[in-house]
Scaffold this motif. Sequence first.
Motif, mmCIF file in Angstrom:
data_model
loop_
_atom_site.group_PDB
_atom_site.id
_atom_site.type_symbol
_atom_site.label_atom_id
_atom_site.label_comp_id
_atom_site.label_asym_id
_atom_site.label_seq_id
_atom_site.Cartn_x
_atom_site.Cartn_y
_atom_site.Cartn_z
ATOM 1 N N TYR A 216 49.068 38.417 42.947
ATOM 2 C CA TYR A 216 47.987 39.331 42.767
ATOM 3 C C TYR A 216 48.556 40.718 42.307
ATOM 4 O O TYR A 216 47.909 41.293 41.228
ATOM 5 N N GLU A 217 49.407 41.385 43.008
ATOM 6 C CA GLU A 217 49.826 42.443 42.443
ATOM 7 C C GLU A 217 50.597 42.383 41.091
ATOM 8 O O GLU A 217 50.202 43.464 40.519
ATOM 9 N N THR B 242 42.078 48.592 41.189
ATOM 10 C CA THR B 242 41.135 47.791 41.630
ATOM 11 C C THR B 242 40.517 47.834 42.852
ATOM 12 O O THR B 242 39.239 47.949 42.928
ATOM 13 N N ARG C 244 47.960 44.320 34.038
ATOM 14 C CA ARG C 244 46.492 44.817 33.612
ATOM 15 C C ARG C 244 46.418 46.408 33.623
ATOM 16 O O ARG C 244 45.944 46.816 32.751
ATOM 17 N N ASP C 245 47.177 46.950 34.721
ATOM 18 C CA ASP C 245 46.793 48.445 34.844
ATOM 19 C C ASP C 245 48.294 49.094 35.358
ATOM 20 O O ASP C 245 48.433 49.077 36.431
ATOM 21 N N ASN D 295 49.636 40.694 38.764
ATOM 22 C CA ASN D 295 48.645 40.500 37.428
ATOM 23 C C ASN D 295 48.070 41.756 37.574
ATOM 24 O O ASN D 295 47.695 42.388 36.485
ATOM 25 N N ALA D 296 47.784 42.567 38.652
ATOM 26 C CA ALA D 296 47.048 43.733 38.576
ATOM 27 C C ALA D 296 47.922 44.841 37.719
ATOM 28 O O ALA D 296 47.622 45.513 37.145
ATOM 29 N N ARG D 297 49.370 44.859 37.957
ATOM 30 C CA ARG D 297 50.406 45.529 37.352
ATOM 31 C C ARG D 297 50.362 45.498 35.937
ATOM 32 O O ARG D 297 50.399 46.359 35.231
ATOM 33 N N TYR E 72 48.198 52.201 38.101
ATOM 34 C CA TYR E 72 47.642 52.000 39.264
ATOM 35 C C TYR E 72 47.719 50.562 40.003
ATOM 36 O O TYR E 72 47.597 50.515 41.163
ATOM 37 N N GLY E 73 47.869 49.589 39.252
ATOM 38 C CA GLY E 73 47.925 48.257 39.693
ATOM 39 C C GLY E 73 46.812 47.902 40.629
ATOM 40 O O GLY E 73 45.631 48.277 40.107
ATOM 41 N N CYS E 74 46.934 47.220 41.776
ATOM 42 C CA CYS E 74 45.977 47.087 42.609
ATOM 43 C C CYS E 74 44.975 47.826 43.372
ATOM 44 O O CYS E 74 43.772 48.061 43.818
ATOM 45 N N THR E 75 45.888 49.183 43.489
ATOM 46 C CA THR E 75 45.188 50.410 43.792
ATOM 47 C C THR E 75 43.883 50.838 43.009
ATOM 48 O O THR E 75 42.858 51.140 43.445
#
Length: 119
Positions: A68-69, A84, A75-76, A71-73, A79-82
């Motif tokens: 999850y982290e 989101t 995409r962004d 994929n968030a990183r 900020y990553g999952c922060t």
Amino acid sequence: LNTITPCAACKLLRRRCAQECPFAPYFSPHEPQKFAAVHKVFGASNVSKMLSEVPEAQRSDVANSLVYEANARIRDPVYGCTGTISALQQQAQSLQAEVNAMREQIMRYQVHENAVAAV
């Protein structure tokens, strides 16, 4: 040795997937994109260390969190999952304000209905 189908990690890293492979239980060969994202963001050796540092019962949750982290990183990267989490908190605050406004509107309507009924 697992000579039939290597896990996603061993396939990406182009190595033999040993029976005691630390990645095999968490990175299925059917979902190679999960390990690819984790490897891109954290690196295989760091993932291996992270998995080994937690009790075996929690490793699946750690692997899912890393996916999850990662994929968030991707995409962004900043900020990553922060990012989101922040966006979801803002959305929750906005929706709570909307709910509060609707409650006020309902109360005004009820007061008005009670005043009309009293006349």
